[in-house]
Design a protein around this motif. Structure first.
Motif, PDB file in Angstrom:
ATOM      1  N   ALA A   1      12.214   4.296  -4.463  1.00  0.00           N
ATOM      2  CA  ALA A   1      10.830   3.992  -4.814  1.00  0.00           C
ATOM      3  C   ALA A   1       9.878   4.892  -4.038  1.00  0.00           C
ATOM      4  N   ALA A   2      10.170   5.086  -2.742  1.00  0.00           N
ATOM      5  CA  ALA A   2       9.315   5.964  -1.928  1.00  0.00           C
ATOM      6  C   ALA A   2       9.324   7.390  -2.473  1.00  0.00           C
ATOM      7  N   GLY A   3      10.502   7.866  -2.886  1.00  0.00           N
ATOM      8  CA  GLY A   3      10.582   9.201  -3.473  1.00  0.00           C
ATOM      9  C   GLY A   3       9.783   9.299  -4.750  1.00  0.00           C
ATOM     10  N   ALA A   4       9.847   8.210  -5.579  1.00  0.00           N
ATOM     11  CA  ALA A   4       9.062   8.211  -6.812  1.00  0.00           C
ATOM     12  C   ALA A   4       7.565   8.280  -6.499  1.00  0.00           C
ATOM     13  N   PHE A   5       7.118   7.501  -5.496  1.00  0.00           N
ATOM     14  CA  PHE A   5       5.700   7.536  -5.109  1.00  0.00           C
ATOM     15  C   PHE A   5       5.281   8.931  -4.644  1.00  0.00           C
ATOM     16  N   ARG A   6       6.168   9.543  -3.894  1.00  0.00           N
ATOM     17  CA  ARG A   6       5.858  10.886  -3.383  1.00  0.00           C
ATOM     18  C   ARG A   6       5.534  11.838  -4.523  1.00  0.00           C
ATOM     19  N   ASN A   7       6.345  11.808  -5.607  1.00  0.00           N
ATOM     20  CA  ASN A   7       6.116  12.726  -6.720  1.00  0.00           C
ATOM     21  C   ASN A   7       4.969  12.273  -7.615  1.00  0.00           C
ATOM     22  N   LEU A   8       4.835  10.980  -7.798  1.00  0.00           N
ATOM     23  CA  LEU A   8       3.749  10.475  -8.636  1.00  0.00           C
ATOM     24  C   LEU A   8       2.384  10.768  -8.007  1.00  0.00           C
ATOM     25  N   ALA A   9       2.332  10.749  -6.685  1.00  0.00           N
ATOM     26  CA  ALA A   9       1.054  10.898  -5.984  1.00  0.00           C
ATOM     27  C   ALA A   9       0.515  12.317  -6.021  1.00  0.00           C
ATOM     28  N   VAL A  10       1.270  13.248  -6.600  1.00  0.00           N
ATOM     29  CA  VAL A  10       0.720  14.597  -6.784  1.00  0.00           C
ATOM     30  C   VAL A  10      -0.470  14.537  -7.741  1.00  0.00           C
ATOM     31  N   ASN A  11      -0.461  13.554  -8.645  1.00  0.00           N
ATOM     32  CA  ASN A  11      -1.542  13.382  -9.627  1.00  0.00           C
ATOM     33  C   ASN A  11      -2.680  12.567  -9.004  1.00  0.00           C
ATOM     34  N   ASN A  12      -3.912  13.082  -9.099  1.00  0.00           N
ATOM     35  CA  ASN A  12      -5.042  12.429  -8.429  1.00  0.00           C
ATOM     36  C   ASN A  12      -5.273  11.002  -8.918  1.00  0.00           C
ATOM     37  N   ASN A  13      -5.164  10.786 -10.239  1.00  0.00           N
ATOM     38  CA  ASN A  13      -5.360   9.427 -10.747  1.00  0.00           C
ATOM     39  C   ASN A  13      -4.291   8.479 -10.215  1.00  0.00           C
ATOM     40  N   ASN A  14      -3.084   9.005 -10.101  1.00  0.00           N
ATOM     41  CA  ASN A  14      -2.004   8.177  -9.559  1.00  0.00           C
ATOM     42  C   ASN A  14      -2.232   7.829  -8.095  1.00  0.00           C
ATOM     43  N   LYS A  15      -2.776   8.759  -7.325  1.00  0.00           N
ATOM     44  CA  LYS A  15      -3.118   8.468  -5.939  1.00  0.00           C
ATOM     45  C   LYS A  15      -3.962   7.198  -5.868  1.00  0.00           C
ATOM     46  N   ILE A  16      -5.019   7.203  -6.702  1.00  0.00           N
ATOM     47  CA  ILE A  16      -5.941   6.058  -6.696  1.00  0.00           C
ATOM     48  C   ILE A  16      -5.223   4.790  -7.128  1.00  0.00           C
ATOM     49  N   ALA A  17      -4.420   4.920  -8.170  1.00  0.00           N
ATOM     50  CA  ALA A  17      -3.717   3.748  -8.688  1.00  0.00           C
ATOM     51  C   ALA A  17      -2.751   3.175  -7.654  1.00  0.00           C
ATOM     52  N   ILE A  18      -2.038   4.035  -6.943  1.00  0.00           N
ATOM     53  CA  ILE A  18      -1.099   3.566  -5.917  1.00  0.00           C
ATOM     54  C   ILE A  18      -1.849   2.845  -4.802  1.00  0.00           C
ATOM     55  N   ALA A  19      -2.978   3.455  -4.373  1.00  0.00           N
ATOM     56  CA  ALA A  19      -3.764   2.823  -3.315  1.00  0.00           C
ATOM     57  C   ALA A  19      -4.329   1.489  -3.791  1.00  0.00           C
ATOM     58  N   ASN A  20      -4.892   1.461  -5.007  1.00  0.00           N
ATOM     59  CA  ASN A  20      -5.505   0.234  -5.529  1.00  0.00           C
ATOM     60  C   ASN A  20      -4.484  -0.880  -5.768  1.00  0.00           C
ATOM     61  N   ALA A  21      -3.245  -0.486  -6.075  1.00  0.00           N
ATOM     62  CA  ALA A  21      -2.211  -1.494  -6.345  1.00  0.00           C
ATOM     63  C   ALA A  21      -1.561  -2.009  -5.071  1.00  0.00           C
ATOM     64  N   GLY A  22      -2.019  -1.517  -3.913  1.00  0.00           N
ATOM     65  CA  GLY A  22      -1.479  -2.000  -2.645  1.00  0.00           C
ATOM     66  C   GLY A  22      -0.245  -1.269  -2.188  1.00  0.00           C
ATOM     67  N   GLY A  23      -0.075  -0.020  -2.624  1.00  0.00           N
ATOM     68  CA  GLY A  23       1.126   0.718  -2.262  1.00  0.00           C
ATOM     69  C   GLY A  23       1.146   1.206  -0.833  1.00  0.00           C
ATOM     70  N   ILE A  24      -0.018   1.384  -0.226  1.00  0.00           N
ATOM     71  CA  ILE A  24      -0.060   1.982   1.109  1.00  0.00           C
ATOM     72  C   ILE A  24       0.620   1.114   2.161  1.00  0.00           C
ATOM     73  N   PRO A  25       0.386  -0.215   2.179  1.00  0.00           N
ATOM     74  CA  PRO A  25       1.108  -1.024   3.183  1.00  0.00           C
ATOM     75  C   PRO A  25       2.625  -0.927   3.046  1.00  0.00           C
ATOM     76  N   SER A  26       3.109  -0.907   1.790  1.00  0.00           N
ATOM     77  CA  SER A  26       4.564  -0.825   1.589  1.00  0.00           C
ATOM     78  C   SER A  26       5.116   0.473   2.137  1.00  0.00           C
ATOM     79  N   LEU A  27       4.412   1.570   1.893  1.00  0.00           N
ATOM     80  CA  LEU A  27       4.862   2.858   2.411  1.00  0.00           C
ATOM     81  C   LEU A  27       4.821   2.869   3.932  1.00  0.00           C
ATOM     82  N   GLY A  28       3.761   2.251   4.494  1.00  0.00           N
ATOM     83  CA  GLY A  28       3.679   2.172   5.950  1.00  0.00           C
ATOM     84  C   GLY A  28       4.851   1.412   6.531  1.00  0.00           C
ATOM     85  N   ASP A  29       5.229   0.316   5.883  1.00  0.00           N
ATOM     86  CA  ASP A  29       6.384  -0.455   6.363  1.00  0.00           C
ATOM     87  C   ASP A  29       7.662   0.370   6.320  1.00  0.00           C
ATOM     88  N   LEU A  30       7.826   1.151   5.249  1.00  0.00           N
ATOM     89  CA  LEU A  30       9.029   1.972   5.133  1.00  0.00           C
ATOM     90  C   LEU A  30       9.081   3.041   6.210  1.00  0.00           C
TER      91      LEU A  30
END
Length: 830
Positions: free
Chosen positions: A99-128
């Motif tokens: 999942a972390a690898g998928a986020f890494r590649n998806l986040a290359v897209n600016n809209n996806n960056k926002i979507a990941i942050a808005n969906a609460g993805g940052i805490p999960s990545l921090g935990d990992l």
């Protein structure tokens, strides 16, 4: 396979997803899988499949999103982000990594960056990053590098979730791959100023420096980039990074790394070198020669960054300027101006500009061929390079030969065009260049012919503060030329210069006062300055300006008061006199000189003589006679001379203030022009019967006799006039003058002096011979009768009158009667 993912048995779905995972490594297969509708069922599998299926589906999405913008969009559109977050939060260890690898590649897209942050993805990545497997930590550390590019909110959010301390731990003790990704993530987080502080406080700097020395090549590059970002515009981090020992391993990287690494290192050096506290460390570690090598032979990016680093190192550091030149930087920097990218050219010019503060470097830079290249940049460069090139010419033009060379290659017209149509910064730099160029007389003419004067006047009127300062300074130098004085006034400069002298910056006020000083040499300009209200502004500057402004404002009245009595009185009424007296007492050396000169010229007016004395000027001027610079002593003597002229009270006060002894010292040891001024002061002071005895007591008479004997024509004339005054109605002085040996040099003066000198000598003889028989004999015996008779025939009217008086006095002696007749004196007397 798509159908199997959609509707196969659980084991079949997992196997099919695994197949897609491997197939999607191929770029063509990525497209084929998406076109076959494979993405939505993979997202469904991440949401509700078995643990194994979720893992394989996430891995497939990871590969599908790699370097494929359409798939990045399609995966997010299919709703993958929320289930991937869930997987990263509560999946198996392997699933979390996928999942972390998928986020890494998806986040290359600016809209996806926002979507990941808005969906609460940052805490999960921090935990990992903090608690995941090594592989998960590596991938989760990479994801923030992409995410933090969206905006400051994301960067701060990542920091708040505690990712920074976990990333620092990874840099310290993770796997090689994790160290690389964590360093990269920290570098990207450090693009935010708050995060710069947080990353440093989390202890990242020592770990990153250690990674510079001991990491893999990729990790070293990321560590260098992170340190560069941490140092950018952050003084504390710049110092800490340097103290942590970053410069030596950065030098090693710059010498042996790949091109992209060298670029990164050069950028780090650029950031670190911006701090005055770190600059010496570069020279000590040998970084300067490394930077020069990068300027000479690096990639375009490395050249640009290395030139910028040299620019920073040379700023306000004379030792580094010397070391940079010694390392051979000037030729490759000049080459960079010729053939570098636009950005590199700008950085090279900046570096050379800092080096050109040094007089010797101005010569070396010119000899390296920089001047024609700079002129080309001013014509055709970017806005930034035009401004910097004009600034470098400004510095180079401090050199006398460069002033000529710059004009010779045609710099003046493009500099004038830059004032006409450049950016605000470029206009100021161009005006500064013209300011220095205008020190040269030929350049004054060339600058005026190129149409600069009206543009400079406009700049004084409506430019930025810096532009106003430089434009006024340029007009100041241009106004040394008589034709330019007229042109500057005609262009309407006087009102805006008055405004500048009244309400400009301190520097601008000084420049405006200097411009007035030169403009006021022209009689029409004197009147215009007075009529436009310039005198009150100059008076204010004398009272309250900076030291430089006081000096120039004090000089301006010296020119203005030559116009007429009205100007002299107006300057006095504006309160300038008391301010000038204060300057004579406590100003800088230059200000004291100019203030004394201004008081001297004001004292040409009889009312001002009184006002200057009442303001307490005389004791201060006498003190300046004793303790001032040579120039100030001369001006003080001239001022006292004018104050004493036909003013009995001032003559007495000047003498009582102890002026005669320091005036004697000046007459004995000063330059010729000083001796002339002192003799004039003695002439004025000796006109008062109350002061005459003081001359003899102080030993001034022998000094005056020496001046008559060996001074310049002016000194002889003034000294003779002083002796004439001293001898009037004072028998003791008559005796002292003769005893000091005055008669022979006075006889010589009647023979070979100027017409005015001969007249003064005759006047002295007239006073010496009045009721003084011994002197009558001595003067005749010294051979005075023949030249005196010649003066009766050929002298000025004043000389004839005085000689007739002398002959009348010495003719009381019978021998002299015969000698006068024998010399042919009777016919011309008749």
């Amino acid at each position: 396979l798509v159908d199997l993912v959609k509707s196969g048995a659980d084991s079949a779905k997992e196997t099919a997803a695994g197949a897609f995972r491997h197939l999607a490594v191929n770029s063509n297969n990525k497209v084929a899988i998406a076109e076959a509708g494979g993405i939505p069922p993979l997202v469904t599998l991440v949401t509700s499949g078995t643990d194994g299926a979720k893992q394989e589906a996430a891995a497939a999405l990871w590969n599908l999103a790699l370097n494929n913008e359409d798939n990045q969009v399609a995966i997010a559109k299919a709703g993958a982000i929320p289930p991937l977050i869930d997987l990263a939060t509560s999946g198996t260890d392997v699933a979390k990594e996928m999942a972390a690898g998928a986020f890494r590649n998806l986040a290359v897209n600016n809209n996806n960056k926002i979507a990941i942050a808005n969906a609460g993805g940052i805490p999960s990545l921090g935990d990992l990053v903090a608690c995941g497997t090594d592989g998960a930590k590596k991938e989760a550390a990479e994801a923030p590098r992409e995410l933090d590019l969206s905006d400051d909110d994301d960067q701060v959010a990542i920091a708040k979730e505690g990712a920074i301390s976990s990333l620092v731990d990874l840099v310290t003790s993770g796997t090689n791959g994790a160290k690389e990704q964590a360093a990269a993530a920290l570098g990207h987080l450090a693009l935010n100023s708050d995060n710069q502080v947080a990353v440093a406080e989390a202890g990242a700097i020592p770990s990153l420096v250690a990674l510079l020395a001991n990491g893999t090549d990729a990790a070293k590059r990321e560590a260098a980039a992170a340190l560069s970002n941490l140092a950018s515009n952050n003084d504390e981090n710049q110092v800490e990074i340097t103290r942590a020992g970053a410069i030596p391993p950065l030098i090693d990287l710059a010498n042996s790394g790949a091109d992209v690494v060298k670029e990164t290192v050069a950028g780090a050096f650029r950031s670190l070198a911006a701090n005055n506290s770190t600059k010496d460390a570069f020279a000590k570690a040998g970084a300067i020669s490394t930077l020069v090598d990068l300027v000479a032979s690096g990639t375009d990016v490395a050249k640009k960054e290395a030139a910028a680093a040299l620019w920073n190192l040379a700023a306000d550091n004379d030792d580094n300027k010397g070391a940079i030149v010694q390392a051979g930087a000037i030729p490759p920097l000049v080459d960079l101006i010729s053939s570098g990218t636009d950005d590199a050219k700008e950085q090279a010019v900046r570096a050379l500009r800092n080096l050109a503060v040094n007089d010797d470097n101005q010569v070396v830079i010119a000899r390296a061929g920089a001047i024609p290249l700079l002129v080309d940049l001013i014509r055709d460069g970017t806005d930034g390079t035009k401004a910097e090139a004009a600034g470098l010419l400004w510095n180079l033009a401090f050199n006398k030969d460069n002033k000529i060379a710059i004009t010779k290659v045609g710099a003046v017209p493009p500099l004038v065009d830059l004032i006409r149509s450049g950016t605000d910064g470029a206009k100021a730099e161009a005006a500064g260049a013209l300011w220095n160029l205008a020190v040269n007389d030929d350049n004054k003419v060339a600058i005026a012919k190129a149409g600069a004067i009206p543009l400079l006047v406009d700049l004084v009127r409506s430019g930025t503060d810096g532009a106003k300062e430089q434009a006024a300074a340029a007009l100041w130098n241009l106004a040394v030329n008589n034709d330019n004085q007229v042109a500057i006034a005609k262009a309407g400069a006087i009102p805006p210069l008055i405004d500048l002298a009244t309400s400009g910056t301190d520097v601008a006020k000084e420049m405006a006062a200097g411009a007035f000083r030169n403009l006021a040499v022209n009689n029409n300009n004197k009147i215009a300055i007075a009529n436009a209200g310039g005198i009150p502004s100059l008076g204010d500057l004398v009272a309250c300006g900076t030291d430089g402004a006081k000096k120039e404002a004090a000089e301006a009245p010296r020119e203005l008061d030559l116009s007429d009595d009205d100007d002299q009185v107006a300057i006095a009424k504006e309160g300038a006199i008391s301010s000038l007296v204060d300057l004579v007492t406590s100003g800088t050396n230059g200000a004291k000189e100019q203030a004394a000169a201004a008081l001297g010229h004001l004292a040409l007016n009889s009312d001002n003589q009184v006002a200057v004395a009442e303001a307490g000027a005389i004791p201060s001027l006498v003190a300046l006679l004793a303790n001032g610079t040579d120039a100030a002593k001369r001006e003080a003597a001239a001022a006292l001379s004018n104050l004493a002229s036909n003013n009995d009270e001032n003559q007495v006060e000047i003498t009582r203030a102890g002026a005669i002894p320091p005036l004697i010292d000046l007459a004995n040891s000063g330059a010729d022009v000083v001796k002339e001024t002192v003799a004039g002061a003695f002439r004025s002071l000796a006109a008062n019967n109350s002061t005459k005895d003081a001359f003899a007591k102080a030993g001034a008479i022998s000094t005056l006799v020496d001046l008559v004997a060996s001074g310049t024509d002016v000194a002889k004339k003034e000294a003779a006039a002083a002796l004439w005054n001293l001898a009037a109605d004072n028998d003791d002085n008559k005796g002292a003058i003769v005893q000091a040996g005055a008669i022979p040099p006075l006889v010589d003066l009647t023979k070979s002096g100027t017409d005015v000198g001969k007249e003064q000598a005759a006047r002295v003889f007239r006073n010496l011979t009045a009721n003084y028989n011994d002197n009558n004999v001595a003067i005749a015996e010294a051979g005075a009768i023949p030249p005196l008779v010649d003066l009766v025939t050929n002298g000025t009217d004043g000389a004839k009158e005085s000689v007739a008086g002398v002959v009348g006095n010495i003719a009381f002696n019978n021998d002299n009667k015969i000698a006068i007749a024998d010399a042919g004196g009777i016919p011309p007397l008749v």
